[in-house]
Design a protein around this motif. Structure first.
Motif, short mmCIF file in Angstrom:
data_model
loop_
_atom_site.label_atom_id
_atom_site.label_comp_id
_atom_site.label_asym_id
_atom_site.label_seq_id
_atom_site.Cartn_x
_atom_site.Cartn_y
_atom_site.Cartn_z
N PHE A 24 3.29 14.56 4.56
CA PHE A 24 3.06 14.13 3.19
C PHE A 24 4.20 13.22 2.77
O PHE A 24 5.34 13.40 3.20
N CYS A 25 3.90 12.24 1.92
CA CYS A 25 4.98 11.47 1.31
C CYS A 25 4.72 11.37 -0.19
O CYS A 25 3.64 11.01 -0.62
N SER A 26 5.74 11.70 -0.94
CA SER A 26 5.61 11.61 -2.40
C SER A 26 6.68 10.67 -2.96
O SER A 26 7.16 10.86 -4.06
N CYS A 27 7.03 9.63 -2.17
CA CYS A 27 7.97 8.63 -2.69
C CYS A 27 7.27 7.85 -3.81
O CYS A 27 6.05 7.85 -3.93
N HIS A 28 8.07 7.17 -4.64
CA HIS A 28 7.50 6.45 -5.77
C HIS A 28 6.53 5.36 -5.32
O HIS A 28 5.53 5.09 -5.98
N MET A 29 6.85 4.74 -4.17
CA MET A 29 5.99 3.66 -3.70
C MET A 29 4.60 4.19 -3.31
O MET A 29 3.58 3.58 -3.63
N CYS A 30 4.59 5.33 -2.62
CA CYS A 30 3.29 5.92 -2.25
C CYS A 30 2.50 6.31 -3.49
O CYS A 30 1.28 6.16 -3.53
N GLN A 31 3.21 6.79 -4.51
CA GLN A 31 2.50 7.20 -5.73
C GLN A 31 1.86 6.00 -6.41
O GLN A 31 0.68 6.03 -6.79
N ALA A 40 -0.97 11.68 2.32
CA ALA A 40 -0.85 12.28 3.64
C ALA A 40 -0.99 11.18 4.69
O ALA A 40 -1.95 10.41 4.68
N TRP A 41 0.02 11.09 5.58
CA TRP A 41 0.09 10.02 6.59
C TRP A 41 0.14 10.61 7.99
O TRP A 41 0.66 11.70 8.19
N VAL A 42 -0.30 9.80 8.95
CA VAL A 42 -0.06 10.12 10.36
C VAL A 42 0.16 8.79 11.08
O VAL A 42 -0.42 7.78 10.70
N GLN A 67 4.79 -3.45 5.04
CA GLN A 67 3.55 -3.92 4.44
C GLN A 67 2.57 -2.75 4.37
O GLN A 67 2.61 -1.85 5.20
N ARG A 68 1.70 -2.79 3.37
CA ARG A 68 0.66 -1.77 3.26
C ARG A 68 -0.70 -2.45 3.27
O ARG A 68 -0.85 -3.52 2.69
N GLY A 69 -1.64 -1.81 3.95
CA GLY A 69 -2.96 -2.41 4.11
C GLY A 69 -4.01 -1.65 3.32
O GLY A 69 -4.03 -0.43 3.31
ZN LIG Z 1 5.98 7.21 0.64
#
Ligand SMILES: [Zn+2]
Ligand SMILES: [Zn+2]
Length: 125
Positions: A24-31, A40-42, A67-69
């Motif tokens: 899981f990532c709950s960084c500000h960017m992911c939010q 949730a990432w893999v 970069q995010r897709g």
């Molecule tokens: Zn994140």
């Protein structure tokens, strides 16, 4: 073979090799990127991951090295790529069977909203 895709089906992907680091990532960017409190990432080996679809995957540079897709039609957040990395992070929620990946850790828990309590069968309290 792992397969997945976006909400509208214009972006599809597949991977043969085993992924690593389900988390899981709950960084500000992911939010901000997802509109959700946590993502949730893999991570799949870049070489084994193939994308299908007619150029609907749009890359957006979220910081100097990443970069995010996302699908340019329906907006589903699909992947994150660090420059030079041999892995691509894929959102577990876009897998055809999200049950295949069980997050084992949470990144940036300090950035999560205070009301968020994550329970995963593999995360130690
Ligand atoms: Zn994140
Ligand atoms: Zn789509």
């Amino acid at each position: 073979m792992y397969t997945g895709g976006c909400l509208c089906g214009n972006v599809r992907y597949g991977a043969i090799e085993e992924p690593i680091f389900p988390h899981f990532c709950s960084c500000h960017m992911c939010q901000r990127w997802s509109g959700s409190a946590v993502v949730a990432w893999v991570d799949f080996p870049r070489a084994s991951l193939t994308f299908e679809g007619n150029g609907e995957l749009t890359l957006y540079r979220t910081c100097e090295t990443t970069q995010r897709g996302f699908c340019s039609v329906c907006g589903s957040g699909i992947c994150a790529l660090d420059d030079g990395s041999e892995y691509i992070s894929i959102t577990i929620g876009t897998l055809d069977d999200p049950n295949l990946m069980v997050p084992e850790s949470q990144s940036f828990p300090e950035s999560a909203p205070s009301w968020l309590k994550i329970e995963s069968s593999r995360i130690e309290a």
